[in-house]
Design an enzyme around this catalytic site. Structure first.
Site, PDB file in Angstrom:
ATOM      1  N   GLY A 130       4.020  -0.604   0.303  1.00  0.00           N
ATOM      2  CA  GLY A 130       4.879  -1.072  -0.946  1.00  0.00           C
ATOM      3  C   GLY A 130       6.041  -0.290  -1.027  1.00  0.00           C
ATOM      4  O   GLY A 130       6.199   0.785  -0.236  1.00  0.00           O
ATOM      5  N   GLU A 131       6.775  -0.603  -1.933  1.00  0.00           N
ATOM      6  CA  GLU A 131       8.111   0.211  -2.101  1.00  0.00           C
ATOM      7  C   GLU A 131       8.090   1.268  -3.289  1.00  0.00           C
ATOM      8  O   GLU A 131       7.114   1.303  -4.323  1.00  0.00           O
ATOM      9  CB  GLU A 131       9.222  -0.866  -2.610  1.00  0.00           C
ATOM     10  CG  GLU A 131       9.350  -1.874  -1.941  1.00  0.00           C
ATOM     11  CD  GLU A 131       9.999  -3.269  -2.617  1.00  0.00           C
ATOM     12  OE1 GLU A 131       9.845  -3.286  -3.415  1.00  0.00           O
ATOM     13  OE2 GLU A 131      10.532  -3.912  -1.694  1.00  0.00           O
ATOM     14  N   ASP A 140      -5.329   9.085   5.626  1.00  0.00           N
ATOM     15  CA  ASP A 140      -4.105   8.724   6.053  1.00  0.00           C
ATOM     16  C   ASP A 140      -3.266  10.181   5.870  1.00  0.00           C
ATOM     17  O   ASP A 140      -1.987  10.086   5.503  1.00  0.00           O
ATOM     18  CB  ASP A 140      -3.468   7.648   5.325  1.00  0.00           C
ATOM     19  CG  ASP A 140      -2.353   6.958   6.094  1.00  0.00           C
ATOM     20  OD1 ASP A 140      -2.261   7.194   7.302  1.00  0.00           O
ATOM     21  OD2 ASP A 140      -1.702   6.206   5.308  1.00  0.00           O
ATOM     22  N   LEU A 178      13.543   4.417  -3.471  1.00  0.00           N
ATOM     23  CA  LEU A 178      13.312   5.781  -2.682  1.00  0.00           C
ATOM     24  C   LEU A 178      12.940   5.573  -1.227  1.00  0.00           C
ATOM     25  O   LEU A 178      13.201   6.165  -0.589  1.00  0.00           O
ATOM     26  CB  LEU A 178      12.288   6.622  -3.399  1.00  0.00           C
ATOM     27  CG  LEU A 178      12.486   7.235  -4.737  1.00  0.00           C
ATOM     28  CD1 LEU A 178      11.466   7.972  -5.444  1.00  0.00           C
ATOM     29  CD2 LEU A 178      13.774   8.248  -4.539  1.00  0.00           C
TER      30      LEU A 178
END
Ligand code: NAG
Ligand code: NAG
Ligand code: NAG
Ligand code: NAG
Ligand code: NAG
Length: 766
Positions: A351-352, A465, A345
């Site tokens: 990270g992925e 964040d 995605l």
């Protein structure tokens, strides 16, 4: 008396008749044998199971078995006889056997002088071919002897006083079922039935496997005159012999009769079982088998290890309490089809993210990132557990996590519409802009989620964040705050422990580096997010024109010019929307990004503002702290924002405020040349910074990892300290210049006043 004698005579003669006829009709049947049934000679013996063993596998042995009672033959009477027996020749595995079995008639039971091997225990060199030996035999011969003109090593022969058969045929039987002759392997070890019928003229010999009826056609049918041979007392027997080649010769059952009609058939079911030696495997085969087994075991072991390694994960005692939230790596691996690229995605800062499907949970998003160290992990897992307890409709539901060596996975619900920033920033026609009503709805949702995190959750949760790319959209475009990778938790009323200043440039409150994260820094980021959504721009755009680089500043500037809507997202211009609500969102954004933390509203109040339950406080672009550029000056952007339209005093005030703020940041004062030894989080920065450890988040900007990174995975060192210091120096100079100018200005004014005074004096004089 004579009558009595007559009667006696009649009885005697009757008994005699019975005796004679019984002798004539001599017949017997053995469905298996018992000791004493037969006279056995040589190595022949009756085994406990009832099996008659003529020979064992010893070489050069012979064995005979005789029916003890002799038969009386008289050539003027019928010479007929019939027999039916079942035999088996069982070899030692891998050895060819010999020599064969014979059914025979002999005038004597003493054949001790006969020879084994090809003589079959019936003849010796003297008696062979000698008419005086008077032996008739039907042989099942398994060795081809050239001297007796044997046709092959698997044949049936009719022998009269000689081992050279008068008639012979390869072992076979006529299958009535199939209507054809089928060959039989005598040495196969299988039991074979043999029938021998003689009526004085014709001799018929038939063979068949054990469970097959007597064939309608005989294997051998030959006319034979045995009148010279069959005379007087004859013994009927079975013989077998071994030679260089040997096998077990067994007789299972035997039936005999002087007439074919009275011959009883063997009862196959009552016959003893033939022992078949376990096939001994050859050493080579055994070795091969062992090697094969070892290979198979190794392969299985390898496969097991591969699987175990493939799905290996780290589980520890303290994780038990988070059990329900823990997924197995295998589950995740399967759900994402092995992290297949089709399900990829995107890649975030940490990270992925992969898409996957779980049977119960449906579509999921799996965030995968690597980690080192133990302490940070434990804390992280604990936080994830508390995150799992968070429940608000505007939070991305976290389903669980998984941990492996060096890898960590977060599993949350898959959000079909992706993140908000895609709709805000991904230009082009193919991604239609999000209408204002939806944006307003999303903004209000995120505000309530943040309010929940700050006030209502069991612990105070600092998200740290907040930005458009962390706001996910479900299928109905409900905004859901996600990515708690940087979140920190502390109890209500307690002070958050100081951790590194983290976040994304543009969303980070100025005091973050000096005071650490608080709900107020979250509010600041939320303010930046509000402006982002309303203006369709990122908070900082280094490449934009100078006056538009910083969104906060730009919005304030537009407001100052009484055209606040100029700052809104150009994509919204085509819509009919309430400009009031756009302005409201922008103003709340400015309130939240107030330079002074204490001046920012609490999230609860922000929600009330956005829901228009409470009117906004009175404030204007000139209100202190509003629209003031955050101190998170993006380092080397050397162009200090000076809008030409501003009055000198305003700029001066602005710069003074900034200078004061910078001075407040103690690390600026302490800043050494280069990268400071200490990170704001308190840990030591790496002495030498590898190229790999620096991150380009903004053009020309470097983010360094502090040493604590290894444990926590979150600390980023922001070396804009240097840039800030330079900036401060530059600002100081400019302030100084401006002050000088002001002084000069005052001096000039004084001079002008003086001159004017002099002029008026002169005028008066004139
Ligand atoms: C065969 O039988 C004889 C006599 O009964 C015996 O001496 C011999 O050991 C036996 N051979 C085998 C291989 O059993
Ligand atoms: C053979 O049988 C016949 C009549 O049955 C008898 O006369 C003759 O003596 C018998 N011969 C021998 C050798 O027993
Ligand atoms: C068999 O005959 C031989 C001589 O031909 C003799 O030595 C032996 O004793 C006889 N055996 C029996 C059991 O009568
Ligand atoms: C053959 O057997 C007979 C008895 O059946 C005997 O008299 C003769 O000596 C034997 N011959 C040999 C060569 O063993
Ligand atoms: C032998 O077989 C033939 C033909 O199959 C048959 O006609 C004859 O009666 C048989 N003889 C005996 C004694 O079985």
């Amino acid at each position: 008396m004579a009558q009595g004698l007559d009667l006696t005579w009649m009885v005697i003669s009757f008994l005699l008749l019975i005796h004679l006829s019984s002798q004539q009709e001599t017949s017997f049947i053995f469905n298996g044998f018992r000791q004493g049934d037969l006279h056995v000679a040589g190595v022949a013996q009756i085994l406990p199971g009832g099996l008659l063993q003529l020979t064992n596998t010893s070489e050069q042995k012979m064995g005979q078995a005789f029916f003890k009672q002799p038969l009386e033959f008289n050539s003027s009477e019928s010479l007929s006889f019939s027999t039916h027996f079942a035999c088996a020749m069982v070899r030692k595995p891998g050895v060819t056997g010999g020599n064969g079995i014979a059914f025979f008639l002999s005038p004597t039971m003493n054949l001790s002088e006969a020879d084994a091997t090809q003589y079959l225990g019936l003849f010796n060199t003297t008696t062979n071919m000698s008419p005086s030996s008077r032996i008739f035999a039907v042989e099942l011969d398994t060795v081809q002897s050239a001297e007796f003109d044997d046709i092959n090593n698997n044949h049936v022969g009719v022998n009269v006083n000689s081992l050279t058969s008068t008639v012979s045929a390869p072992a076979a039987y006529f299958s009535d079922k199939e209507g054809r002759s089928k060959s039989i392997n005598l040495l196969s070890g299988d039991s074979i039935q043999v029938w021998v019928d003689y009526d004085g003229i014709i001799l018929n010999v038939s063979l068949a496997p054990l469970r097959v009826q007597k064939p309608s056609q005989s294997l051998i049918s030959t006319s034979l005159d045995l009148s010279a041979l069959l005379q007087g007392k004859m013994f009927v027997g079975l013989s077998a012999a071994t030679g260089q080649l040997a096998n077990n010769h067994y007789i299972l059952g035997w039936s005999f009769s002087r007439s074919k009609q009275s011959l009883q058939s063997l009862d196959i079911s009552k016959l003893p079982k033939v022992p078949h030696p376990k096939k001994k495997l050859s050493p080579v085969l055994i070795l091969l088998l062992i090697v094969l087994i070892i290979i198979v075991l190794l392969l299985l072991g390898g496969a097991y290890l591969y699987r175990r390694n493939k799905y290996a994960e780290v589980r520890e005692e303290w994780e038990k309490e988070y059990g329900p939230h823990r997924y197995s790596y295998k589950t995740i691996y399967k759900a994402t089809k092995g992290f297949h690229k089709d399900g990829f995605l995107g890649k975030g800062g940490f990270g992925e993210v992969y898409k996957g499907t779980l049977p119960r949970e449906g579509d999921i998003a799996v965030k995968r990132f690597s980690h080192d160290g133990q302490r940070g992990m434990k804390q992280f897992v604990a936080e994830i557990a508390s995150m799992g307890r968070l429940d608000h409709r505007n939070l991305v539901p976290l389903l669980g996590y998984c941990r492996r060596k060096r890898e960590f996975f977060l599993i949350s619900k898959y959000m079909p519409n992706g993140s908000l920033d895609q709709f805000l920033f991904r230009g082009g026609e193919e991604s239609p802009s999000l209408p204002w009503t939806k944006r307003y709805w999303i903004v209000k949702g995120i505000a309530s989620a943040l309010c929940y995190l700050h006030r209502e959750a069991a612990q105070v949760v600092l998200h740290r964040d907040i930005k458009a790319s962390n706001v996910m959209l479900d299928s109905e475009f409900n905004g859901k705050l996600g990515d708690f990778g940087m979140a920190r938790y502390h109890d209500h009323g307690a002070n958050p422990t100081m951790t590194g200043a983290v976040g994304t440039v543009g969303y980070m409150a100025p005091e973050l580096t000096s005071m650490g994260a608080s709900t107020r820094t979250d509010v600041y980021a939320f303010g930046a997010f509000l402006l982002e959504v309303a203006c369709g721009r990122r908070p900082v755009e280094p490449t934009a024109a100078a006056e538009r680089q910083f969104l906060v500043k730009w919005v304030c500037e537009c407001w100052r010019k009484k055209d606040m809507l100029k700052a809104r997202d150009p994509k919204l211009s085509g819509e009919s929307y309430s400009s009031r609500s756009v302005e409201l969102v922008m103003k709340v954004g400015l309130l939240c990004t107030n330079l002074v933390p204490e001046a920012r509203p609490e999230m609860e109040r922000v929600v009330q503002y956005l829901e228009e339950l409470v009117p906004l406080p009175d404030f204007e672009p000139e209100t202190p702290g509003i629209g003031v550029l955050s101190s998170v000056m993006v380092g080397g952007s050397s162009s200090v924002v000076v809008s030409n339209g501003c009055k000198m005093e305003e700029e001066l005030r602005d710069m003074k405020a900034r200078k004061a703020h910078y001075d407040m940041l103690h690390f600026v004062a302490d800043a050494q040349q280069g990268i400071p030894k200490l990170c704001p989080c308190g840990s030591i920065t790496k002495e030498s910074v590898d190229e790999e450890d620096t991150y380009d988040y903004l053009p020309g900007k470097r983010y360094f990892i502090c040493k604590d990174f290894e444990n926590d995975g979150m600390h980023f060192r922001q070396p804009w300290v240097m840039g800030v210091q330079q900036e401060v120096e530059r600002l100081k100079i400019r302030v100084h210049e401006h002050e000088k100018l002001l002084r000069e200005c005052d001096e000039l004014k004084a001079q002008v006043r003086m001159l004017l005074r002099r002029v008026s004096d002169l005028e008066r004089v004139v």
